[in-house]
Write a protein that holds these residues in place. Structure first.
Motif, short mmCIF file in Angstrom:
data_model
loop_
_atom_site.label_atom_id
_atom_site.label_comp_id
_atom_site.label_asym_id
_atom_site.label_seq_id
_atom_site.Cartn_x
_atom_site.Cartn_y
_atom_site.Cartn_z
N ARG A 55 57.21 11.83 25.28
CA ARG A 55 56.72 12.54 26.46
C ARG A 55 55.31 13.10 26.26
N GLN B 133 49.35 14.92 38.99
CA GLN B 133 49.24 14.27 37.67
C GLN B 133 50.29 14.83 36.70
N ILE B 134 50.42 16.14 36.71
CA ILE B 134 51.35 16.79 35.78
C ILE B 134 52.79 16.66 36.26
N LEU C 196 60.03 9.31 29.55
CA LEU C 196 59.88 10.47 30.43
C LEU C 196 61.19 10.81 31.14
N VAL D 234 61.70 16.15 35.16
CA VAL D 234 62.41 15.23 36.04
C VAL D 234 63.78 14.91 35.42
N THR E 136 48.41 10.72 30.76
CA THR E 136 48.29 11.08 32.17
C THR E 136 47.10 12.00 32.40
N ALA F 183 52.71 10.62 26.68
CA ALA F 183 52.56 10.27 28.10
C ALA F 183 51.72 11.33 28.81
N GLU F 184 51.94 12.59 28.44
CA GLU F 184 51.16 13.66 29.07
C GLU F 184 49.69 13.52 28.69
N GLY G 3 53.20 12.36 37.27
CA GLY G 3 52.76 11.44 36.20
C GLY G 3 53.41 11.74 34.87
N THR G 4 53.62 13.00 34.58
CA THR G 4 54.19 13.37 33.28
C THR G 4 55.63 13.85 33.42
N GLY G 5 56.08 14.04 34.63
CA GLY G 5 57.47 14.47 34.84
C GLY G 5 57.69 15.95 34.57
N LEU G 6 56.61 16.70 34.37
CA LEU G 6 56.76 18.14 34.10
C LEU G 6 56.76 18.88 35.44
#
Lengths: 440, 313
Positions: free
Chosen positions: A400, B274-275, A110, B64, A407, A403-404, B278-281
């Motif tokens: 990624r 979460q998004i 990530l 991120v 998550t 991971a999404e 948790g996902t770095g978006l």
């Protein structure tokens, strides 16, 4: 202030040069910390270990040794695993924070743009210790470059009450899902169901449902890592079976469980089996007078570990690799690399690894032969855990998108929806469509 | 006469020299700017900047550690087609609407009770505030234990009273999970309503109620035609604050369910976290957070207009 004469300065500089030129070997040969490191402080952020003794080893043994050997003052910070990602995000965005962060699962993927290239350290350690497990390598590399130094591998096996399974005619833990359902049905009738979470919790929920999916032959994507392949006959079969398995054999409160709920339920004697790390057994062993069987004997003597049952697709688990991440914004790149090389070296890592008592595996094959595995046969099955491991995002890489998906709990919720009454084909279709959006 | 002139001259001679800043601040316009400046800086730093940054993030594909490039409204289109986002929107609206009604009703009831004279009044008032004072995470953990499927004290009590024969799956059942989360929110929010409304009640002169009583108005009539109209402006401000806070609620759901099971308790804030984290978006997380803004803006505008109207009358 201590006076430094010319002769002493030369000596110290010599140690520094030796360290620079010869790495750890140089430092050890000179018997002195490198000169550059005299004032260096490294900030190392980790999770609060489920084996508290290991955190103590780091603080009371390894940190002082580090200062002595490398001249680096180690500033250790342990926080709840759930809070680490928020810390990583703020550190990266602000460009300041811990020099090294212990990443869990596939987190390195990530933050690829914000991590330093540590190929030299990782390659050197891997070569010296018999090579890395596939799962460690998969999460810590990006197009052949190492973006983290693998530290260890956690993961779950089924902790179960031997005597209770004996009572329902199972002298070993079920090896197929059908056997588990049958045994679980009898146990649940006795008020001893199998305990498993299907809630939104980062460890135990994916730790059970991903391997369950794989064991039926289901997968998220094809090997290209792009083509979503979840909506398949195999996945549908797995969902169809999950519903009666849940109703017949499992504790139905599991839909609301977090990562510690199953530990509590097991230790209180409410459930007969659960997929978990070794923490249940270790806790029961640590407090034999507190955790006892209904016969008044220490509970740990009635606990064994076994892999999750297998299915037509095989038998798997979802390991949790730990990876040390050197942050690109750190101004201490050289000392940090020296530290990573040193802390994962055999003598130093051994101290931490022993304290884990089998809760984690090493990241390299070398640690399979460690004496820790001979200490307690109940923990021995954990040794083989990484070899049967797959990472989320299978059959693609754990990048990624995977991971999404994790998550968002897409795979977990696919089963949770079906358990709650959604038609299995609708649950599969929903999850497939969500994955398509993620992998688009 | 001579003496007076001398004294005046001396007084002027002693007057200190005024600096340029003092002279500037004697002008009311500049004084106003100087007095407002700290507030403007604080609001700018802690409200305007994060908001603008959020808007900026929402129109990029930032992750991120990756600044991202301008993508227009792509993120908004994406969440528009996101099934989980739809669930989060619905849950948040239900969560806010239901809890606000209950918090207002119970808070008002409690405030009316506390407005009476009784022994231990001060202690009771302080005690009532406890749920609001205790850190949310701490009290929510206690609730988590009470809702625990295996160890629930509520289930144990209901079972002992013979009201249930099987345990209630408070947080595991999708419908019950949202209700359970709402119960905790109401429990935590009622003291805020009660104490604020009590403050409002105490500004109402008792003579008005007494006069109405003499005229023959019964308790309900006195409340309906005397107390309630006078309390309304305060109530609307409290509801406004509460709606904003409830709409953006995070800690409670995060600790109790993490948005599960199967997104049954997913809210705007938990999903954005979460998004985004948790996902770095970051961009998508910011977009989800910003999606709350138009709804809240509408609520704020409507309520403020209504408050102004009520106050004008």
């Amino acid at each position: 202030m201590a006076r430094i004469d010319r002769r002493r300065l030369l000596k110290l500089s010599g140690a520094g040069v030796a360290a620079g030129a010869g790495g750890i070997a140089g430092i050890l040969a000179s018997g002195r910390a490198p000169a550059y490191a005299q004032a260096t402080t490294l900030h190392y952020l980790r999770w609060s270990d489920f084996v508290p003794a290991s955190d103590q080893v780091l603080k009371t043994k390894i940190a002082p040794q580090c200062e002595k050997a490398l001249g680096i003052r180690l500033e250790l910070e342990m926080v709840n695993a759930n809070d680490i990602q928020a810390r990583i995000t703020s550190a990266i965005q602000s460009g300041s924070g811990p020099d090294i962060i212990l990443g869990l699962n596939n987190w390195p993927q990530l933050y690829t743009d914000s991590l330093s290239d540590v190929s030299d350290v990782a390659e050197e350690l891997g070569k010296a210790q018999g090579g890395y497990y596939d799962v460690s390598k998969a999460v810590a590399t990006l197009r052949g470059k190492w973006i983290g130094v693998p530290w260890a591998i956690g993961g779950g096996l089924v902790a179960y009450r031997k005597s209770w399974f004996d009572e329902v005619g199972m002298n070993k833990f079920p090896e197929t899902w059908d056997e588990l359902r049958e045994a679980g049905k009898k146990l649940k009738a006795q008020g001893r169901p199998i305990g498993q979470t299907a809630g939104h919790t980062f460890g135990d929920a994916p730790g059970f449902w991903y391997p369950y999916l794989w064991s039926w032959g289901g997968k998220e994507v094809e090997a290209d890592g792009k083509t979503v392949a979840l909506d398949s006959k195999e996945t549908l079969e797995s969902v169809k079976f999950a519903v009666p398995l849940w109703k017949d054999a499992c504790d139905e409160g599991g839909l609301a469980w977090d990562d510690s709920s199953n530990n509590r339920a097991f230790l209180s004697g409410s459930i007969s089996a659960t997929n978990n790390g070794a923490s249940i057994y270790l806790e029961a062993k640590r407090k034999p007078d507190t955790y006892q069987t209904e016969k008044g004997t220490p509970m740990y003597q009635d606990i064994l570990h076994a892999p999750l049952p297998g299915g037509p697709g095989g038998q798997f688990n979802l390991p949790g690799p730990f990876t040390n991440l050197l942050m690109a914004y750190s101004k201490n790149q050289k000392p940090a690399k020296d530290f990573l090389r040193w802390v994962s070296s055999k003598d130093i890592f051994e101290q931490w690894f022993s304290s884990q008592q089998g809760y984690t595996d090493g990241a390299t094959l070398y640690w399979e032969e460690d004496k820790v595995w001979g200490a307690d046969p109940v923990l021995l099955p954990f040794r083989d855990l990484p070899r049967k491991g797959r990472m989320m995002g299978y059959a693609g890489p754990p990048g990624r998108a995977s991971a999404e998906a994790q998550t968002k709990y897409i795979i977990v919720d696919m089963y949770a929806k079906a358990i709650q009454g959604t038609a299995p084909q609708d649950a599969v279709k929903w999850a497939h469509d969500e994955l398509v959006k993620i992998y688009a | 006469m001579t003496f007076t002139s001398f004294a005046t001259r001396r007084a002027y001679a002693r007057r200190p020299q005024r600096g340029p800043i003092t002279r500037l601040l004697e002008d009311e316009r500049w004084l106003a700017v100087a007095l407002l400046l700290p507030t403007i800086v604080l609001l700018g730093l802690f409200i305007a900047y994060p908001f603008i940054k959020g808007v900026e993030l929402s129109v990029t594909d930032a992750k991120v550690g990756v600044p991202g490039r301008f993508v227009g409204l792509q993120n908004f289109r994406q969440i528009w087609n996101d099934g989980i986002f739809h669930v989060a929107v619905w849950n948040t609206c239900v969560y806010t609407a239901v809890t606000t009604v209950f918090k207002l009703a119970l808070g008002l009831w409690l405030a009316l009770l506390l407005n009476n004279n009784f022994r231990g009044k001060a202690f009771t008032r302080a005690f009532i505030l406890l749920p609001f004072i205790i850190p949310t995470v701490l009290s929510t953990l206690a609730w988590k234990w009470m809702f625990d499927p295996t160890f629930s004290v509520i289930n144990w009590m209901l079972f002992r009273l013979g009201l249930i024969s099987t345990r209630i799956n408070w947080l595991g059942d999708p419908n019950l999970a949202l209700i359970s989360v709402m119960i905790v929110n109401v429990w935590r929010g009622v003291p805020f309503y009660a104490i604020s409304l009590l403050a409002g009640l105490q500004t109402i002169s008792p003579e008005l109620n007494e006069a109405a009583a003499i005229d023959g108005a019964r308790a309900w009539q006195r409340f309906r035609h005397v107390t309630w109209p006078l309390l309304l402006p305060v109530t609307l401000v409290i509801v406004l604050f509460s709606v904003i806070q409830t709409f953006a609620d995070f800690q409670l759901v995060y600790v109790l369910t993490g948005g599960g099971p199967a997104n049954a308790t997913q809210l705007f804030a938990t999903y954005a976290y979460q998004i985004g984290i948790g996902t770095g978006l970051l961009s998508e997380g910011a977009t989800i957070s910003l999606a709350v803004f138009p709804v809240l803006l509408l609520v704020v505008v409507v309520q403020l207009l209504y408050i102004r109207r009520v106050e004008t009358y």
